[in-house]
Motif scaffolding. Structure first.
Motif, PDB file in Angstrom:
ATOM      1  N   ASN A 470     -88.658  -9.542  47.521  1.00 47.92           N
ATOM      2  CA  ASN A 470     -87.706 -10.695  47.674  1.00 47.92           C
ATOM      3  C   ASN A 470     -86.530 -10.649  47.535  1.00 47.92           C
ATOM      4  O   ASN A 470     -85.449 -11.230  47.859  1.00 47.92           O
ATOM      5  N   THR A 727     -82.573 -14.069  49.952  1.00 47.84           N
ATOM      6  CA  THR A 727     -83.772 -13.547  50.326  1.00 47.84           C
ATOM      7  C   THR A 727     -83.856 -12.453  51.544  1.00 47.84           C
ATOM      8  O   THR A 727     -83.034 -12.502  52.380  1.00 47.84           O
ATOM      9  N   ASN A 729     -84.855 -10.088  54.346  1.00 51.40           N
ATOM     10  CA  ASN A 729     -85.446 -10.424  55.602  1.00 51.40           C
ATOM     11  C   ASN A 729     -85.544 -11.786  56.104  1.00 51.40           C
ATOM     12  O   ASN A 729     -86.579 -12.362  56.575  1.00 51.40           O
ATOM     13  N   ALA A 730     -84.423 -12.490  55.612  1.00 52.18           N
ATOM     14  CA  ALA A 730     -84.329 -14.059  56.008  1.00 52.18           C
ATOM     15  C   ALA A 730     -84.589 -14.202  57.266  1.00 52.18           C
ATOM     16  O   ALA A 730     -84.951 -15.276  57.845  1.00 52.18           O
ATOM     17  N   GLU A 732     -86.182 -12.641  59.853  1.00 53.55           N
ATOM     18  CA  GLU A 732     -87.484 -12.291  60.191  1.00 53.55           C
ATOM     19  C   GLU A 732     -88.480 -13.408  59.804  1.00 53.55           C
ATOM     20  O   GLU A 732     -89.404 -13.808  60.326  1.00 53.55           O
ATOM     21  N   LYS A 733     -88.067 -14.032  58.388  1.00 52.02           N
ATOM     22  CA  LYS A 733     -88.813 -15.117  57.779  1.00 52.02           C
ATOM     23  C   LYS A 733     -88.467 -16.424  58.512  1.00 52.02           C
ATOM     24  O   LYS A 733     -89.010 -17.404  58.168  1.00 52.02           O
ATOM     25  N   MET A 735     -85.715 -18.036  57.885  1.00 47.81           N
ATOM     26  CA  MET A 735     -85.085 -18.551  56.944  1.00 47.81           C
ATOM     27  C   MET A 735     -83.791 -18.686  57.006  1.00 47.81           C
ATOM     28  O   MET A 735     -82.798 -18.233  56.088  1.00 47.81           O
ATOM     29  N   ASN A 761     -88.384 -21.827  58.999  1.00 46.10           N
ATOM     30  CA  ASN A 761     -88.518 -22.018  57.456  1.00 46.10           C
ATOM     31  C   ASN A 761     -87.292 -22.106  56.656  1.00 46.10           C
ATOM     32  O   ASN A 761     -87.076 -21.875  55.580  1.00 46.10           O
TER      33      ASN A 761
END
Length: 821
Positions: A470, A727, A729-730, A732-733, A735, A761
């Motif tokens: 993370n 974070t 890969n924000a 891709e997530k 976020m 997210n």
């Protein structure tokens, strides 16, 4: 001949290919006369051509990327690429055989093989771009004096191409040669150049890449050492030369420079997002001798109210002396008795700690016996640990290509990360001293020398991805290879001299590296080498640093690098520059996101803006910082004015005074000691943060938004990326959020709209925006926000209108201003 040309014209009109142009291009050149076509074949997406001395294999990676491999008779194909990560895409490639011309083409890129006399050439959208001359051949090695003891071979392998007479050439990695590198034979051998200034033919970070003003790139996909000859003999010849390895290269093309770089970084990998704090100010020098000195330095930054986000520890963290201790790689408790407590206390103040590491283990270090016992060092010719002398002592080098060596090295980094160390500094990774006789697990020193820093960064990046998934790693290194950006590498330009000459080469180096995929190339602000205490130079270098990717003053300790230890005047000017750097944080963070998504460099040469302007192909004194900020660093002492070229694609606002300058002209600009000439594109939105002591204090939900209104821009749209800044890969997530701002003038009405795209997210909060609209000549007649009247604040002196806007990003926001003419 006339009938042939007429026949070809008919074929072109029938869209069977632009063979005329290709043949005419070919007629001006010659290929290796001893190479004879025998046969060709197309199978499973690979087009091959067999000749008397070997086989060509052509394969598309995309519509705009074509790979060529030549396999000499008696050799097998080597598929091992250290640079390429893209898998060949299944495109609809077209094969044609007309007369003696064989073509294999995507929708835009084509390789054309003339069977007799044999010739390989390439075209993009029907326009010839480059052709092989002799193509692959071997001949005697002609050593260059500067690398006589480094590149050792009786014979070298070469791939030779034709150039057009007027091409400007870039590439070869980091060099200080002027923007046009044509006319030079460049060693491909990573090596430090201590104290360089306006010229450095060989530096820490070389790459087998050539980019042309004709808008294509060639990447020679081979790791071993060698040379790039960019027409040094003035006979319109480009030659790649190597001691061994693959005979593979990729042609990368595109409709614009942005497309070319995006295609190249698709091929070799995109840079991951850095932690947001990496855009802040670093406290760094060679070096801090003790815990007490580190904490006192940060306390001084706080006392002076100068923002700072990180402190870098040089080699005194693991030893008292410069020599004899390298390789200890554990805390020297005499000087840092409470290392963990120090890191924790700094962290509560918003300051990250980054210690230096090197790949060398001295025979006098604490870890030598353990390294020998664990068998993690590179070998000599009879299998013993390779030992040799260099500046710091008698040493071995960690064999990161051996699984045991990689695991041993990562355990050290994991231990530091467990102590809350926030990033990695890898120094001397060329490697600085790397004798030709040294043997690594996967090959000789000559085979791995140029990729050692690259794979060192990979080791760290993959370790973080595995054990701290993370966390966004911060990896500062000065040597690497093609594609090192995908491992999050942040390179710097080495031990530059602390002189005006040292400063003058820095924009060129950074612009060239951004063109080659390494967008975070930066310099030791203020200069590294020498005892030059020049406050004007220091201030101008830091002012340039506001608009380079990483803001990190660093120097030998003869002269302080930190503004807090400089004269009152220098401290004041440095503080102003650092404050501007922090205020630009939301704009700069969007540049980071763009680089991650599209490969776009943060610093961009002006020929990106005006590709048809040939004068700009050798120009680096003014550049673009992102899309909308034009920067002209002050690179000479005592100047009162400076000529700046303003691209014709826009009008430009002085960021300090709001003076508007029409694009398409060179203008003498009066200089100010507190800042360098900086301009904003008409029609741009620029978000600015509030002042802060570190990025830990940054509030992404409260900012100023500057809109540079101009009658020449009827419609304008910009977007800015936001996330939590830490974070991995924000995007891709999901976020993250993307804030979109649009302006349109219709008659007397100026309409501004806000809209947001929110990741699935991401918890988006209401935004408190102070919107300032520039170049409003009179108090507006009427202002409405979402249909409700508002007064606003009009400044008649600066001709600005400021509106305080609260925006719930789940809804669109509309602002309507009726202008008073």
């Amino acid at each position: 001949m006339l009938n042939l040309i007429q026949h070809l014209i008919v074929l072109m009109k029938k869209s069977i290919y632009t063979l005329l142009a290709l043949l005419l291009f070919h007629f001006g050149f010659t290929q290796n006369p001893n190479r004879v076509y025998q046969s060709h074949n197309e199978e499973n997406g690979v087009f091959s051509v067999t000749t008397n001395d070997g086989k060509y294999m052509f394969q598309f990676y995309s519509e705009d990327i074509l790979e060529t491999t030549f396999i000499p008779n008696g050799e097998n194909q080597n598929l091992n690429s250290h640079a390429v990560v893209l898998k060949p895409q299944n495109i609809d490639a077209k094969y044609k055989y007309v007369g003696n011309v064989i073509s294999y083409s995507s929708k835009s890129l084509s390789v054309n093989v003339i069977t007799e006399p044999f010739q390989v050439s390439y075209s993009y959208q029907g326009k010839p771009i480059i052709s092989e001359k002799r193509g692959y051949y071997k001949s005697a090695h002609q050593p260059m004096e500067m690398v006589k003891g480094n590149i050792i071979a009786d014979e070298t392998e070469k791939i030779e191409f034709n150039l057009t007479p007027d091409e400007v050439l870039y590439g070869g990695g980091a060099r200080a040669l002027g923007m046009n590198r044509r006319g030079h034979r460049l060693p491909l051998f990573n090596r430090a150049h201590y104290g360089y200034e306006t010229e450095s033919k060989l530096m820490n970070f070389t790459m087998p890449i050539v980019a042309s003003s004709n808008q294509y790139m060639i990447h020679f996909d081979n790791a071993p050492i060698g040379y790039l000859d960019l027409d040094s003999k003035k006979d319109n010849t480009l030659t790649y030369e190597t001691v061994s390895g693959r005979k593979t290269y990729q042609i990368i093309a595109g409709n614009s420079w942005y497309d070319i770089i995006e295609n190249y970084t698709n091929l070799t990998g995109k840079q991951p997002m850095l932690p947001r704090w990496a855009l802040g100010n670093f406290s760094s020098r060679f070096g801090y001798h003790s815990q007490k000195e580190v904490e006192a330095t940060i306390a001084k930054f706080k006392e002076e109210k100068i923002p700072v986000d990180a402190i870098i520890l040089d080699l005194y963290w693991f030893g008292k002396d410069i020599k004899g201790t390298m390789g200890n790689l554990e805390v020297f408790r005499d000087s840092f008795p409470d290392f963990e407590g120090m890191i924790a206390r700094l962290k509560t103040q918003g300051v990250k700690t980054i210690p230096i590491t090197e790949p060398f283990v001295l025979t006098t270090s604490k870890k030598w016996d353990k390294a020998v016992q664990k068998d993690i060092l590179a070998k000599d010719s009879i299998g013993n640990p390779a030992r040799y002398d260099f500046y710091f002592g008698n040493t071995g080098i960690i064999d990161i290509y051996k699984p045991e060596g990689e695991a041993w090295f990562w355990d050290i980094y994991k231990g530091l990360a467990d102590k809350s160390v926030a990033g990695v500094w890898g120094d001397l990774g060329e490697p600085e001293v790397h004798p030709n006789w040294v043997q690594h697990h996967t090959g000789t020193a000559a085979e791995v020398h140029n990729i050692y820093g690259h794979d060192w960064a990979r080791l760290v990046y993959e370790g973080y991805k595995r054990d701290f998934p993370n966390q966004r790693p911060f990896i500062l290194m000065r040597a690497g290879y093609s594609g090192s950006q995908r491992y999050g590498m942040v390179p710097w330009s080495g031990d530059v001299n602390r002189t005006w000459g040292g400063l003058q080469s820095q924009p060129e180096i950074a612009l060239q590296m951004g063109l080659q995929g390494l967008a975070y190339m930066h310099s030791d602000l203020g200069g590294f080498a020498g005892a030059n205490l020049d406050d004007e130079l220091y201030a101008r270098w830091l002012q340039y640093g506001v608009f380079q990717p990483i803001f990190r003053p660093h120097a030998q300790e003869d002269v302080p690098s930190e503004p807090i230890y400089r004269s009152e005047k220098a401290k004041r000017l440095a503080s102003f520059a650092i404050e501007m750097r922090y205020r630009l944080l939301p704009y700069n963070y969007h540049l980071m996101a763009l680089n991650h998504i599209e490969g776009t460099p943060l610093m961009r040469p002006l020929f990106f803006e005006e590709p048809e302007n040939i004068e700009l192909y050798t120009y680096s004194k003014t550049y673009l910082w992102g899309q909308d900020i034009l920067v002209s660093p002050v690179l000479e002492a005592g100047l009162k004015t400076q000529e700046v070229y303003f691209p014709k694609t826009a009008n430009w606002f002085n960021i300090e005074t709001d003076e508007i300058i029409e694009g398409g002209q060179t203008k003498a600009i009066e200089l100010h000691p507190a800042y360098i000439p900086t301009y904003v594109r008409a029609g741009a939105f620029i978000p600015l943060a509030k002042t802060m002591q570190s990025t830990e204090d940054y509030d992404a939900n409260t900012f100023q938004l500057q809109y540079y209104h101009d009658a020449s821009v009827k419609e304008s749209e910009r977007e800015f990326y936001f996330d939590d800044g830490k974070t991995a890969n924000a995007i891709e997530k999901g976020m993250h959020e993307l804030l979109e701002f649009e302006a349109e003038q219709k008659g007397a009405w100026l309409n501004i709209e806000f809209e947001a795209e929110i990741g699935d997210n991401y918890n988006s909060e209401a935004k408190q925006i102070s919107l300032t609209i520039h170049n409003i000549q009179k108090q507006p007649k009427r202002i409405k926000i979402d249909g409700k009247k508002l007064e606003g604040k009009y400044n008649s002196e600066y001709k600005t209108l400021t509106l305080d806007v609260v925006w719930d990003t789940s809804k669109e926001k509309e602002i309507r201003i009726k202008l008073n003419k």
